[in-house]
Design a protein around this motif. Structure first.
Motif, PDB file in Angstrom:
ATOM      1  N   THR A  33       0.831  -1.199   0.000  1.00  0.00           N
ATOM      2  CA  THR A  33       0.000   0.000   0.000  1.00  0.00           C
ATOM      3  C   THR A  33       0.870   1.256   0.000  1.00  0.00           C
ATOM      4  O   THR A  33       0.583   2.232  -0.692  1.00  0.00           O
ATOM      5  CB  THR A  33      -0.943  -0.011   1.217  1.00  0.00           C
ATOM      6  OG1 THR A  33      -1.753  -1.175   1.138  1.00  0.00           O
ATOM      7  CG2 THR A  33      -1.826   1.216   1.257  1.00  0.00           C
TER       8      THR A  33
ATOM      9  N   ASP B 204      -5.540  -1.808  -5.256  1.00  0.00           N
ATOM     10  CA  ASP B 204      -4.944  -2.256  -3.998  1.00  0.00           C
ATOM     11  C   ASP B 204      -5.880  -3.272  -3.357  1.00  0.00           C
ATOM     12  O   ASP B 204      -6.939  -2.912  -2.866  1.00  0.00           O
ATOM     13  CB  ASP B 204      -4.701  -1.051  -3.079  1.00  0.00           C
ATOM     14  CG  ASP B 204      -3.732  -1.378  -1.948  1.00  0.00           C
ATOM     15  OD1 ASP B 204      -3.325  -2.548  -1.848  1.00  0.00           O
ATOM     16  OD2 ASP B 204      -3.381  -0.457  -1.184  1.00  0.00           O
ATOM     17  N   GLU B 205      -5.478  -4.520  -3.378  1.00  0.00           N
ATOM     18  CA  GLU B 205      -6.261  -5.622  -2.806  1.00  0.00           C
ATOM     19  C   GLU B 205      -7.709  -5.630  -3.299  1.00  0.00           C
ATOM     20  O   GLU B 205      -8.637  -5.549  -2.500  1.00  0.00           O
ATOM     21  CB  GLU B 205      -6.269  -5.524  -1.270  1.00  0.00           C
ATOM     22  CG  GLU B 205      -4.902  -5.336  -0.663  1.00  0.00           C
ATOM     23  CD  GLU B 205      -4.373  -6.595  -0.022  1.00  0.00           C
ATOM     24  OE1 GLU B 205      -5.026  -7.637  -0.105  1.00  0.00           O
ATOM     25  OE2 GLU B 205      -3.266  -6.524   0.536  1.00  0.00           O
TER      26      GLU B 205
ATOM     27  N   GLU C 170      -7.297   0.447  -1.102  1.00  0.00           N
ATOM     28  CA  GLU C 170      -7.560  -0.689  -0.217  1.00  0.00           C
ATOM     29  C   GLU C 170      -8.777  -0.340   0.639  1.00  0.00           C
ATOM     30  O   GLU C 170      -8.880   0.784   1.121  1.00  0.00           O
ATOM     31  CB  GLU C 170      -6.315  -0.849   0.675  1.00  0.00           C
ATOM     32  CG  GLU C 170      -6.285  -2.053   1.531  1.00  0.00           C
ATOM     33  CD  GLU C 170      -4.938  -2.136   2.267  1.00  0.00           C
ATOM     34  OE1 GLU C 170      -4.275  -1.105   2.437  1.00  0.00           O
ATOM     35  OE2 GLU C 170      -4.578  -3.248   2.669  1.00  0.00           O
TER      36      GLU C 170
HETATM   37 MG    MG Z   1      -2.054  -2.774   2.043  1.00  0.00          MG
END
Ligand code: MG
Ligand code: ATP
Lengths: 266, 307
Positions: free
Chosen positions: B49, B163-164, B87
């Motif tokens: 991140t 992000d994810e 995220e």
């Molecule tokens: Mg992360």
């Protein structure tokens, strides 16, 4: 650039008008404006003055409350709720974000002052009181005052928590109300004293006081409410005072933008 | 042309109380080429991140440089070609689904007519047509993730940073989002996505980088990292006789008897045939036979142990 600032401003406005606090404050303001009829009935022969006075007070007081209550969370909430990630990753400069937030809040305040003023002026019209132009001027100058308060709230919100921002903004608001007295006091100190001669220390203190007043927002410059209600002639140039307000707002927003541009969003 | 080029990027935070440096990222070097689907892997706290936030200008680096589309990443014009899904995305929860997309589109300077068409198309595509008038605070996590994807690609970016994107979704949601990513891939977008779930990376990526404690541990093509050799066969069968179970146990490296069902691992390919015959003779039922290749998981664990 303008398109992006506008997008953020309208979104901020939308956020504000979906905030319940706003309606509660607005309702209180209405109640106070209308309640002035009751208050005036209790006085003897002062009806018109009281209604006019209380109404202007309500507009100012609740305007400031709205500016502070809505303004303090303005930027902080974006960081707290992490909505800022989505915004800052877009092709926009950070100062555009700060300006967008500020203008959104100004829009909110304009609408609210507009509503309160409409009720106020309607009440005066129903009562058959005169509505001199200076009364409108007084409201417009109040808007300028609120714009300055909004800029301060935006500044504090860009680096501080809502509660601290509220405290800072409110303290500066009070200080800003007193700067006139401070300046008067300082200039008196330089020129006259009841007994002792004016010393170097006195002069230094007076100079310091005047410098401080330069930094503080001189909010009394925007207060012609008393004159408007009582028909006292206005000696200040409203044009110059408005210019002062705009310049002051510009400086505050500049500082807010610089602070905000240096931040890491963890 | 590299879509992403990172040279010696580092970021440290200060511990809030002790003031000690925390190295979130140390000297990262990375290139992502045009049209690649790049997996950015690493366990929790590896610095994924942090890297993404640095690239997008949310954080300022302690040292190092980066380029996006061969321009310095600090040039805000490059962001016009980038879409980003944070995220655990948080959006203005007082906005409705279509309102957030409109707002984001406006930030990219899109005109209202194109934008409205694109919103209809995307809402349909991520399966949120029904929820377009619903305020975001009534969205479930999966729905938020989808609206997040829609806002990330609203302006048809050349590079999509996710992000994810698959974390916290149920299997169906994961599949839908994976399919969405495949569509982007087909459209020629470069995709950079982080995850700590390796099977996702295995399915989607052309190339991966593995990050460990802020340092790059390994990069490579998916096909190079994973050997095609089958390591073991996982067998599940039902209704074996006691005798059959005993025979199976003898040839397997791992054996679990759950009564009616048994699970066994076999390493030798030649023994698979023996087992199949055994099951047939017993009139037992074969439930599954899965060849297991060396997985990214194992490479990952080796790397963690190695450090
Ligand atoms: Mg992360
Ligand atoms: N604001 C912060 N202050 C101090 N340390 C931080 C901060 N943010 C992140 N870190 C540290 O930096 C390191 C990297 O964090 P980062 O969020 O980049 O990891 P990640 O790879 O995204 O992990 P995850 O898979 O859990 O999302 C971690 O050790 C974390 O503790």
């Amino acid at each position: 650039m303008l398109g992006r600032i506008l997008a953020i401003a309208t979104n901020t406005f939308r956020e504000a008008i979906r905030n319940k606090i706003l309606y509660i404050l607005l309702a209180f303001a209405m109640v106070l404006i209308i309640f002035s009829i009751v208050m005036s009935a209790l006085s003897i022969g002062q009806d018109e003055k009281i209604i006019k006075d209380v109404g202007l007070f309500a507009i100012t007081f609740f305007g400031v409350l709205i500016a502070i209550m809505v303004g303090i969370g303005l930027i902080y909430n974006e960081l707290d709720k992490r909505t800022i990630y989505v915004i800052v990753s877009k092709p926009l400069h950070r100062y555009e974000f700060v300006l967008g937030k500020f203008f959104g809040l100004v829009m909110t305040i304009l609408v609210n002052v507009g509503i309160m003023s409409a009720v106020y002026l309607a009440l005066l019209a129903v009562k058959g009181y005169s509505i001199p132009f200076v009364l409108i001027e007084a409201i417009l100058m109040t808007v300028m005052e609120l714009v300055v308060v909004t800029a301060l709230a935006t500044l504090f919100s860009s680096f501080s928590t809502p509660i601290l921002s509220a405290v800072y903004t409110f303290m500066l608001y009070i200080a800003g109300k007193l700067t006139d007295d401070l300046i008067r006091f300082a200039s008196q100190m330089m020129t006259e004293k009841a007994y002792d001669p004016v010393t170097v220390a006195d002069k230094l203190m007076a100079k310091t006081a005047i410098s401080i007043s330069w930094i503080l927002p001189q909010l009394e410059k925007f207060n012609i409410r008393n004159q408007a209600v009582n028909g006292i002639p206005i000696t200040d140039s409203l044009m110059m005072n408005t210019l002062y307000g705009l310049l002051y707002t510009g400086c505050i927003l500049f500082i807010a933008s610089v602070c905000f541009s240096k931040r890491n969003f963890k | 042309m590299d879509v992403i080029r990172i040279e010696g990027l580092s970021k440290y935070y200060r511990h809030q109380l002790t003031g000690r440096k925390i190295h979130a990222l140390e000297g990262l070097n990375l290139n992502v080429g045009q049209g690649e689907t790049f997996g950015f892997l690493g366990p929790n706290g590896a610095g994924k991140t942090t890297t993404i936030k640095l690239l997008l200008g949310l954080l300022f680096p302690s040292s190092g440089k980066a380029w996006l589309f061969d321009k310095p990443y600090t040039d805000i014009r490059v962001k016009q070609d980038i879409g980003f899904l944070p995220e655990n995305p948080y959006f203005y929860d007082y906005l409705k689904g279509e309102e957030i997309l409109y707002f984001i589109g406006k930030l990219y300077g899109m005109n209202s007519v194109d934008l409205k068409k694109r919103i209809d198309y995307l809402l349909e595509n991520v399966g949120l047509s029904q929820a377009r008038h619903l305020p975001l605070h009534k969205y479930s996590k999966g729905m938020l993730q989808r609206i997040g994807l829609a806002q990330a690609v609203i302006h048809k970016p050349k590079l999509v940073i996710l992000d994810e994107p698959l974390t916290g979704l149920d299997p169906i949601g994961r599949k839908e989002i994976r399919d969405f990513i495949f569509t982007l891939k087909d459209e020629g977008s470069t995709i950079f996505f982080s995850t700590h779930i390796l099977s996702d990376a295995e399915m989607i990526c052309d190339r991966v980088a593995i990050l460990m404690k802020g340092k790059l541990a390994k990069t490579g093509k998916m096909t190079e990292l994973l050997s095609p050799k089958v390591k073991t066969y996982e067998i599940v069968a039902a209704n074996l006789t006691e005798e059959g179970k005993r025979a199976l146990k003898q040839v397997s490296t791992r054996f679990v008897d759950e009564g009616t069902q048994v699970a066994a691992s076999i390493e030798d390919e030649s023994k698979v045939q023996t087992v199949m015959e055994l099951i047939q003779k017993d009139k037992a039922r074969l439930i599954s036979l899965i060849p297991q290749r060396e997985s990214l998981e194992e490479i990952f664990i080796q790397e963690v142990k190695g450090k």
